[in-house]
Design a protein around this motif. Structure first.
Motif, short mmCIF file in Angstrom:
data_model
loop_
_atom_site.label_atom_id
_atom_site.label_comp_id
_atom_site.label_asym_id
_atom_site.label_seq_id
_atom_site.Cartn_x
_atom_site.Cartn_y
_atom_site.Cartn_z
N VAL A 580 0.84 -1.20 0.00
CA VAL A 580 0.00 0.00 0.00
C VAL A 580 0.87 1.25 0.00
O VAL A 580 0.62 2.22 -0.74
CB VAL A 580 -0.95 0.00 1.22
N LEU A 583 2.36 1.93 -3.44
CA LEU A 583 1.37 2.44 -4.39
C LEU A 583 1.08 3.92 -4.13
O LEU A 583 0.90 4.71 -5.08
CB LEU A 583 0.08 1.63 -4.30
N ARG A 584 1.05 4.31 -2.86
CA ARG A 584 0.82 5.71 -2.54
C ARG A 584 1.99 6.59 -3.02
O ARG A 584 1.79 7.72 -3.45
CB ARG A 584 0.60 5.88 -1.04
N HIS A 598 -6.45 3.72 -6.33
CA HIS A 598 -7.26 3.77 -5.10
C HIS A 598 -8.04 2.48 -4.92
O HIS A 598 -8.20 1.99 -3.79
CB HIS A 598 -8.22 4.96 -5.16
N ILE A 601 -5.65 -0.11 -3.64
CA ILE A 601 -5.36 0.13 -2.21
C ILE A 601 -6.53 -0.32 -1.34
O ILE A 601 -6.34 -0.94 -0.28
CB ILE A 601 -5.03 1.62 -1.98
N LYS A 605 -6.32 -3.11 1.56
CA LYS A 605 -6.73 -2.84 2.95
C LYS A 605 -7.71 -3.89 3.45
O LYS A 605 -7.66 -4.33 4.61
CB LYS A 605 -7.36 -1.45 3.04
#
Length: 673
Positions: A580, A583-584, A598, A601, A605
């Motif tokens: 995650v 990717l951010r 998004h 992600i 999560k």
């Protein structure tokens, strides 16, 4: 040796413009017995320095808001037989014709001469209008300049010579709104003061009308136009002024009045005042525009025909251009490519509305098909006509026989009997002939839809343009219609890999953004996208650039792919929080994929918060047994026990769809359904 020519110019604080102006005069000054006089009206020392390289006759002049006063200083100092003047922001394209006028002795047969001023309408140097300016005269004791603004030489002596030589002038570029406003603010008070001194001098009124018109103060422009028209009716020898005022009265009404009123005012001039040919051309042009706004298509065509017939008559009698021109009402303005062609486009559209194929062909064939640099911006308009009026537009196009890429392309795609190889040859020819991005995109699209080899097209189009075309084409194509583009990209891999890559890249992006992928399918698509990009860039960059301390040298989409690849590797190792985070970090490098990232992600999560996604086979086996037990309890109507098992399973398997269905079934049973 006598001085045949005195050249005089005003030099303000524009050193670069002055140098260009003087450089253009150099061949004339070197070959004709002549002198140069520079009147310096500014304070920039560089102006005097530049002028001193060309002449010793540099005369300072304290500016007093009077152009004629400044010009007369140069005229007084002139020792030549003839006088030529210009401004420092003008420069000759070629002085050969004027040079020969003096060297051959032809100048002895004339008293005045005109050369052209080419006024540009924008900075690209494409749009302009020419007009003959009275800028040369034999010098006599009576010759002088008059008028503080828009000064002119008087009197005009003997017969006139008209040169095709011209100066470039960018002073009327419309984007310089601030500069124009500044000139207007300066000129209006000077003209008003001069009118108080010389209330019967009509030319001041004409100049004032023009200043108010430029300022968009149409009430004031109308007021002084009305006064000037009344004065002209009371004085003889004002024909040129009358003609100019007729045109500007029409211009003012078009800006100030509603469309119907403006139309009435212009038709009244035509019917009651019987204006000359050039004025009628201007008025027909305005009426044509007004009728287009009113959507009275028959009238639009009528005025269009009147304009074209009269234009042909004047072209057959070219002396009329010279005799009837005054100020900006001249051949260059009337025959300006943009205005002339816009009139013809309006008439063509009116003919299409009326279903009149003959008139459609007539006005279309008058367009400048050989000037694609200008015409290309209307190709999309033509395409909209083709869609809106297919029964008229298509046969009209087929009747036009110009060697224009758009026309040739339309004929190729409208011919159902054309063999594939012949069509390929025609499309390639069109591609080589056109500079229009719109048309090039249409040609590529047609080639793809016809399953043609794209290799030859990649040899014509540079890679940057190809990228733009592919991005636009794929953006405009629905998801269901991408198959042909995908096939074309695959075929192109063997002959033009970089071109194929950009097709594949944009195809993958469209699927990631528009296909609403989820879960493992989304992860697979993102993996394929990152792999595609890294494969391409690793093929063109040295491996050392892919070390993290060198990433700043790579393109943003490559950095995005590298970080996405890291995220996918973390994911494979069940290091989901690190995935995650990667990717951010990737997202700012390629915001176009924000929605897809998004969603990935969110998916990760859920996996982080879902024990089952990280559990082993034993957990999965027990979970399946518990679901079977729950289903059995519901069938046996043991709802209390089923609720207890359901609560445990929902905490353990929050993503399980089978459990979701069982939960809804249990809730319905508990509520008596």
């Amino acid at each position: 040796m006598n001085i045949q020519l005195s050249v005089s110019l005003l030099a303000s604080d524009r050193p670069a413009a002055l140098e260009r102006c003087l450089d253009s005069l150099k061949p004339l000054l070197m070959q004709v017995p002549s002198e140069l006089i520079v009147i310096v009206t500014g304070t920039d020392a560089r102006v005097r320095e530049i002028a001193s390289k060309y002449t010793n006759q540099i005369i300072p002049f304290t500016w007093c808001n009077d152009f004629s006063a400044a010009r007369n200083i140069g005229l007084k100092a002139a020792k030549g037989e003839w006088f030529l003047y210009l401004d420092d922001d003008e420069w000759f394209d070629d002085v050969e014709e004027i040079r020969d006028f003096f060297l051959t002795g032809e100048y002895k047969d004339y008293g005045t001469a005109f050369y052209k001023v080419r006024n540009y309408l924008n900075w690209d140097g494409i749009r302009y209008f020419d007009f003959y300016a009275f800028r040369m005269s034999k010098i006599t004791a009576a010759v002088r300049f008059q008028n503080p603004i828009h000064e002119e030489l008087v009197p005009r002596i003997g017969s006139a010579k008209f040169f095709e030589s011209y100066v470039h002038h960018y002073g009327y570029v419309l984007s310089e709104k601030k500069a124009e406003s500044g000139k207007t603010s300066r000129n209006i008070p000077i003209l008003l003061q001069n009118i108080r001194k010389k209330p019967n001098y009509i030319k001041n009124y004409l100049q004032l009308i023009q200043e108010y018109y430029v300022k968009d103060d149409f009430d004031k422009a109308e007021e002084y136009c009305r006064k000037a028209r009344k004065m002209c009716r009371q004085k003889k020898g004002t024909d040129n002024y009358v003609q100019w005022l007729q045109v500007y009265w029409a211009y003012i009404q078009c800006e100030k009045s509603d469309t119907e009123t403006a139309k009435y005012e212009i038709t009244s001039i035509l019917e009651k005042e019987k204006p000359c040919e050039l004025v009628r051309l201007c008025l027909y042009s305005k009426l044509l525009l007004l009728c287009t706004k009113l959507e009275t298509h028959e009238e639009t065509l009528g005025y269009g025909r009147k304009f074209e017939n009269l234009l042909a008559y004047v072209e057959d009698n070219p002396y009329l251009w010279i005799e009837q021109s005054y100020g900006d009402i001249n051949e260059g303005k009337i025959k300006n490519t943009e205005k002339l062609s816009m009139n013809r486009l309006r008439c063509a559209e009116a003919a299409l509305h009326l279903g009149n194929i003959e008139e459609t062909i007539y006005f279309l064939q008058l367009l400048p098909w050989g000037d694609e640099a200008w015409l290309q911006k209307y190709y999309s308009l033509f395409d909209s006509w083709k869609m809106q009026y297919p029964d008229i537009f298509k046969p009209a196009i087929e009747n036009l026989s110009f060697d224009n890429a758009y026309l040739l392309f339309q004929k190729a795609i409208l011919n159902p009997n054309m063999e594939k190889q012949e069509k390929q040859t025609n499309l390639l020819y069109c591609m080589k002939q056109t500079i229009s991005p719109f048309l090039r995109l249409q040609i590529i699209k047609e080639a793809i839809m016809e399953d043609m080899d794209l290799t030859d097209y990649t040899e014509i189009i540079n890679l940057d343009n190809w990228k733009q075309y592919m991005q636009q084409l794929i953006e405009d194509t629905p998801l269901s219609g991408l198959t042909e583009i995908e096939n074309a990209a695959k075929k192109l891999k063997n002959t033009a890999l970089p071109y194929s890559f950009w097709m594949e890249k944009y195809l993958l992006e469209k699927k990631l953004i528009r296909s609403h992928l989820a879960g493992e399918e989304l992860m697979s698509a993102l993996s394929g996208y990152a792999e595609c990009i890294l494969s391409y860039y690793r093929g063109i960059y040295r491996e050392e650039l892919f070390q993290k301390n060198k990433w700043n040298l790579l393109p943003d989409d490559c950095k995005f792919a590298l970080l996405t690849s890291d995220a996918l590797n973390y994911m494979a190792k069940q290091r989901l929080p690190e995935s995650v985070k990667a990717l951010r970090h990737a997202l700012p490098f390629y915001p176009a994929l924000t929605g897809a990232v998004h969603e990935v992600i969110r998916y990760l999560k859920n996996r982080i918060n879902n024990p089952a996604s990280n559990a082993g086979e034993e957990f999965q086996r027990i979970a399946e047994q518990m679901k079977s037990t729950l289903a059995a309890l519901i069938r046996q109507q043991q709802y209390k026990e089923a609720v207890s098992v359901m609560e445990q399973l929902c905490r353990l398997l929050p993503e399980d769809l089978e459990l979701l269905r069982l939960r809804q079934e249990l809730l319905l049973k508990l509520n008596g359904f």
